[in-house]
Design an enzyme around this catalytic site. Sequence first.
Site, PDB file in Angstrom:
ATOM      1  N   SER A 124      65.414  43.119  11.902  1.00 15.30           N
ATOM      2  CA  SER A 124      66.264  41.994  11.494  1.00 15.30           C
ATOM      3  C   SER A 124      65.747  41.277  10.257  1.00 15.30           C
ATOM      4  O   SER A 124      66.445  40.423   9.702  1.00 15.30           O
ATOM      5  CB  SER A 124      66.398  40.979  12.633  1.00 15.30           C
ATOM      6  OG  SER A 124      65.200  40.263  12.814  1.00 15.30           O
ATOM      7  N   LYS A 160      62.069  34.821  12.356  1.00 10.82           N
ATOM      8  CA  LYS A 160      63.288  34.536  11.592  1.00 10.82           C
ATOM      9  C   LYS A 160      63.004  33.494  10.510  1.00 10.82           C
ATOM     10  O   LYS A 160      62.065  32.706  10.612  1.00 10.82           O
ATOM     11  CB  LYS A 160      64.395  33.990  12.517  1.00 10.82           C
ATOM     12  CG  LYS A 160      64.864  34.956  13.606  1.00 10.82           C
ATOM     13  CD  LYS A 160      65.670  36.103  13.058  1.00 10.82           C
ATOM     14  CE  LYS A 160      66.236  36.981  14.154  1.00 10.82           C
ATOM     15  NZ  LYS A 160      65.188  37.717  14.890  1.00 10.82           N
TER      16      LYS A 160
END
Length: 215
Positions: A124, A160
């Site tokens: 990701s 993230k």
Amino acid sequence: MKTLTDKQSRLWQFILQFYEEYHLLPSYSDMQEEFGYSSTNSIYQLLNSLVKKKYLTKDGPGNYDIHPTKRSELSSAFPGIPIKGRIAAGGMHEAISQNLGHLPVEIHPEKSDHYFALIVDGESMIDADIQDGDYIIIDPRPPKDGEIGAILYGGETTLKTIRMKQDGVELQPENPSYEPIHITPDEWEQITVFGTFIGKAWKKNGDWGLIFRSG
């Protein structure tokens, strides 16, 4: 110098022996197994006593290290950055054990006192040049807006980009195939922040090196 109790002394000796073998402090489960405790609370109390007596330092929940004044009690010094576990860069997953050895790289001591490494699982964050299987370097300070944070949320880990919003915090993946995660202010107060991504390690022809994130 404050004297240790028998239990504190036994734990301290185990910590030293474990550190010399694995270059990391033992996990709660390692200490429970060694001493036969049925819960982590007894370990927690003993560790806090070692912190108060300046045998250990503590930087965040569960993040202990040997106090600088006690490193002379180690029989040898181990260069490198400890690998403290794995972290998801994809779908979040449960945190993994914190005994994965160390990266044989050296950083100036003033910069690397508390740095540690994590192994990335998932894709990701590929647009931030963080690939599955990378060894990333974490500085255990809270991430600022726009920085990449390593956090424990709802019992699971994730890596993230942190985006501060008026209505909370957004965990932004750096891959269009993944959706951002929105966290309300109340939820953000309850999460554990491991730290901020500052770079990663590379290996070429058997030699290790580091590349730090700019900006």
